[in-house]
Scaffold this active site. Sequence first.
Site, PDB file in Angstrom:
ATOM      1  N   ASN A 179       0.819  -1.385  -0.016  1.00  0.00           N
ATOM      2  CA  ASN A 179      -0.035  -0.053  -0.118  1.00  0.00           C
ATOM      3  C   ASN A 179       0.817   0.785   0.094  1.00  0.00           C
ATOM      4  O   ASN A 179      -0.082   2.272   0.021  1.00  0.00           O
ATOM      5  CB  ASN A 179      -1.087   0.182   1.005  1.00  0.00           C
ATOM      6  CG  ASN A 179      -0.246   0.117   2.368  1.00  0.00           C
ATOM      7  OD1 ASN A 179       1.437  -0.412   2.970  1.00  0.00           O
ATOM      8  ND2 ASN A 179      -0.880   0.238   4.138  1.00  0.00           N
ATOM      9  N   ASP A 198       2.939   2.801   2.239  1.00  0.00           N
ATOM     10  CA  ASP A 198       3.522   3.024   3.484  1.00  0.00           C
ATOM     11  C   ASP A 198       4.791   3.027   3.772  1.00  0.00           C
ATOM     12  O   ASP A 198       5.150   3.882   4.971  1.00  0.00           O
ATOM     13  CB  ASP A 198       2.102   3.658   3.762  1.00  0.00           C
ATOM     14  CG  ASP A 198       2.701   1.790   5.259  1.00  0.00           C
ATOM     15  OD1 ASP A 198       3.236   0.213   3.994  1.00  0.00           O
ATOM     16  OD2 ASP A 198       1.723   1.043   6.330  1.00  0.00           O
ATOM     17  N   ASP A 216       3.108  -5.369   5.078  1.00  0.00           N
ATOM     18  CA  ASP A 216       1.915  -5.821   5.017  1.00  0.00           C
ATOM     19  C   ASP A 216       1.601  -7.269   4.784  1.00  0.00           C
ATOM     20  O   ASP A 216       2.102  -7.980   4.004  1.00  0.00           O
ATOM     21  CB  ASP A 216       1.120  -4.712   4.669  1.00  0.00           C
ATOM     22  CG  ASP A 216       1.029  -4.584   2.786  1.00  0.00           C
ATOM     23  OD1 ASP A 216       1.300  -5.916   1.965  1.00  0.00           O
ATOM     24  OD2 ASP A 216       1.330  -3.383   2.825  1.00  0.00           O
ATOM     25  N   ASP A 223       4.222 -14.752  16.670  1.00  0.00           N
ATOM     26  CA  ASP A 223       5.435 -14.930  17.826  1.00  0.00           C
ATOM     27  C   ASP A 223       4.990 -15.238  18.835  1.00  0.00           C
ATOM     28  O   ASP A 223       3.954 -14.004  18.959  1.00  0.00           O
ATOM     29  CB  ASP A 223       5.930 -13.674  17.439  1.00  0.00           C
ATOM     30  CG  ASP A 223       7.819 -13.827  17.482  1.00  0.00           C
ATOM     31  OD1 ASP A 223       7.366 -14.209  18.970  1.00  0.00           O
ATOM     32  OD2 ASP A 223       8.461 -13.317  16.350  1.00  0.00           O
ATOM     33  N   ASP A 227       9.453 -16.310  22.800  1.00  0.00           N
ATOM     34  CA  ASP A 227      10.187 -14.887  22.295  1.00  0.00           C
ATOM     35  C   ASP A 227      10.823 -14.775  23.552  1.00  0.00           C
ATOM     36  O   ASP A 227       9.679 -14.754  24.815  1.00  0.00           O
ATOM     37  CB  ASP A 227       9.560 -13.719  22.241  1.00  0.00           C
ATOM     38  CG  ASP A 227      10.075 -12.756  22.399  1.00  0.00           C
ATOM     39  OD1 ASP A 227      11.491 -11.839  21.292  1.00  0.00           O
ATOM     40  OD2 ASP A 227      10.474 -11.850  23.247  1.00  0.00           O
ATOM     41  N   GLU A 284      12.610 -19.298  22.032  1.00  0.00           N
ATOM     42  CA  GLU A 284      14.062 -18.586  21.593  1.00  0.00           C
ATOM     43  C   GLU A 284      14.588 -18.771  23.703  1.00  0.00           C
ATOM     44  O   GLU A 284      13.994 -18.234  24.181  1.00  0.00           O
ATOM     45  CB  GLU A 284      14.120 -17.322  21.522  1.00  0.00           C
ATOM     46  CG  GLU A 284      15.068 -16.071  21.370  1.00  0.00           C
ATOM     47  CD  GLU A 284      14.667 -14.985  21.815  1.00  0.00           C
ATOM     48  OE1 GLU A 284      15.557 -14.281  20.779  1.00  0.00           O
ATOM     49  OE2 GLU A 284      14.247 -14.131  22.477  1.00  0.00           O
ATOM     50  N   HIS A 325      16.051 -12.301  12.734  1.00  0.00           N
ATOM     51  CA  HIS A 325      16.399 -11.191  12.422  1.00  0.00           C
ATOM     52  C   HIS A 325      16.903 -10.214  13.896  1.00  0.00           C
ATOM     53  O   HIS A 325      16.755  -9.068  13.234  1.00  0.00           O
ATOM     54  CB  HIS A 325      14.672 -10.437  12.841  1.00  0.00           C
ATOM     55  CG  HIS A 325      13.999 -11.103  14.320  1.00  0.00           C
ATOM     56  ND1 HIS A 325      13.783 -12.362  14.578  1.00  0.00           N
ATOM     57  CD2 HIS A 325      13.953 -10.696  15.266  1.00  0.00           C
ATOM     58  CE1 HIS A 325      13.889 -12.387  16.027  1.00  0.00           C
ATOM     59  NE2 HIS A 325      13.166 -10.884  16.277  1.00  0.00           N
ATOM     60  N   ASP A 326      17.754 -11.030  14.544  1.00  0.00           N
ATOM     61  CA  ASP A 326      18.554 -10.834  15.408  1.00  0.00           C
ATOM     62  C   ASP A 326      19.566 -10.649  15.277  1.00  0.00           C
ATOM     63  O   ASP A 326      20.358  -9.939  15.386  1.00  0.00           O
ATOM     64  CB  ASP A 326      18.320 -11.191  16.624  1.00  0.00           C
ATOM     65  CG  ASP A 326      16.770 -10.339  16.691  1.00  0.00           C
ATOM     66  OD1 ASP A 326      16.261  -9.377  16.808  1.00  0.00           O
ATOM     67  OD2 ASP A 326      16.364 -12.144  18.009  1.00  0.00           O
TER      68      ASP A 326
HETATM   69  C1  NOJ Z   1      13.949 -11.307  21.071  1.00  0.00           C
HETATM   70  C2  NOJ Z   1      13.312 -11.231  19.550  1.00  0.00           C
HETATM   71  O1  NOJ Z   1      14.097 -11.982  18.623  1.00  0.00           O
HETATM   72  C3  NOJ Z   1      13.936  -9.969  19.276  1.00  0.00           C
HETATM   73  O2  NOJ Z   1      14.234  -9.132  18.518  1.00  0.00           O
HETATM   74  C4  NOJ Z   1      13.294  -8.617  20.877  1.00  0.00           C
HETATM   75  O3  NOJ Z   1      14.080  -7.695  21.069  1.00  0.00           O
HETATM   76  C5  NOJ Z   1      13.661  -9.143  22.110  1.00  0.00           C
HETATM   77  N1  NOJ Z   1      13.231 -10.995  22.426  1.00  0.00           N
HETATM   78  C6  NOJ Z   1      12.801  -8.310  22.808  1.00  0.00           C
HETATM   79  O4  NOJ Z   1      11.390  -9.135  22.730  1.00  0.00           O
END
Ligand code: NOJ
Length: 566
Positions: free
Chosen positions: A23, A25, A29, A98, A199, A256, A328-329
């Site tokens: 869209n 922005d 999405d 998540d 998480d 995780e 993503h971390d």
């Molecule tokens: C783990 C997540 O993968 C991360 O991206 C997040 O910053 C921390 N937990 C806190 O939720």
Amino acid sequence: MKRKWWHDKVAYQIYPKSFLDTNGDGIGDLRGIISKLDYLKELGVDIIWLSPIYKSPFVDQGYDIADYYQIGEEFGTMEEFDELLAEAKKRGMYILMDLVVNHCSDQHEWFRQALKDPEGEYAQYFHFVKGKNGEAPSNYRSYFGGSAWEKVPGTDKYYLHMFAKEQPDFKWENPRLRKEIYQMINWWLDKGLAGFRVDAIINIKKDLDFPSFPADGPDGLASCVKMVEEVQGVGDYLEDMKRETFQKYDAFTVAEVFNMKEDELAEFIGEDGHFSTMFDFSAHELAQGESGWHNSRPVEFREWRDTIFASQKKLQEVGFPANIIENHDEPRGASRFLPEYAQNEAGKKMLGTTSFFLYGIPFIYQGQEIGMTNCRRSDISEYDDISTIDQYHEALRAGCTQEEALACCYANSRDNARTPMQWEAGENAGFTKGTPWLSVNPNYTKINVADQEERADSVLEFYKKLTALKKCPEYKETFTYGTFAPVYEASDSVFAYYRISEEGQKILVAGNYGTEACTLKLEGACRKVLLSNLGREAALQEEAETEGKITLGSCESAVLLLESVD
Ligand code: NOJ
């Protein structure tokens, strides 16, 4: 081991904000995700994990949830989410959300109520604790830097936040809170979710005395992880949560977990453990510095390989791990685990090969399948991530120059993996027609899906071969349940292992991470070369048949079916 529906699956992580914006922005999405389900299906993906798409102020990119029952408007609507579920189901795919329940956002109604009435019911959902001698209750440093305690305005109390101050920690000791969380989980499972990625879950158990620890940094604070490491009893909550929620649905959960107590592994992911599986981060933790990115250390090939091998051997005794190259971390695996000379398509395919067939369920992170890389930035203002900004300043405080601190970010930043997905060579990599929330990696003109779909020898087409081979009915049993056994360990450049099924089917997976060619004398005759990252199946087959060995050049990998063993 009890067989589970998810054991033979391939999973894929979507970071929705950066996947595909429809869209304009600048934010990915749900419509974008729906439109790419066929792309994922063709890639061979079965299970899709969505990083958070709930309503959130995005202080920590959605890991700060303001409403667990609402889709963030940036991502779309609940109707679109239901459509995603239905479309995935049509294709025989499963969706994971998540589950972020160590903390919420300070914008969540419960926390707002708690601040309004610090003696009231909702304050009991959080850790509101009296300060000591006019200071915070303890000397904990939050994971994102600074004290883990923040003043509750107008009181002599502080609230605990192990991450950002906008992410207050829940008080799991409160049964009402637990009930609310279980209700929410079941509400999503009732909708038809296949399960959750869970998480930061090790953090839910606190030592309510909140003891201070000897300072471990110049700020006089001690990492809050110390408390996590010392405290006992997280398993009681995890087991309770499982019984009240996941178990009833035969849901898949991938946790995780950092800083787990060694002897608790079986309780976490053993037969009937708290979770279906958990990520193996052993290789990712290796470079970790004593006090941050500025003192992270280089990791040699051998140490990296041996760490993965040791972890595999340990995990296969207990449960079924989830394997990643990146998420993503983490920085991009191609930039992190491949030596510079191997940071090319051959190297990326080799890394894919040697990781993909490890014991466990493979998770592909968006963009990994085309070999996306870290992204160089020339100023800290170009980063968005809260932890990157903290680590940058930490590096400066430790005496690094700006240039050095930026180099730390280039090597370690979470934003490396969060740049928009590179769909094509056109503007903004085809991710958005607007302005992307995080600028694209300039290498999108060279690394993108459209180009790779056109090239039979691309990384993307190779990943399709990886998933197809893993699911091939003739070898599936071995790739899923076969024992992992390292081989050629004396070599300083070879990453090789067998997978051996109970029936004795034996498959060799090997990659040469060195600069020189290497020869592997085969233990047993080669029945078939199943895959070569350089399209050299026939040549390898001939060499194996005539000489009983294979020669792998630099950055070459192969998968071989050997003669069966007893
Ligand atoms: C783990 C997540 O993968 C991360 O991206 C997040 O910053 C921390 N937990 C806190 O939720």
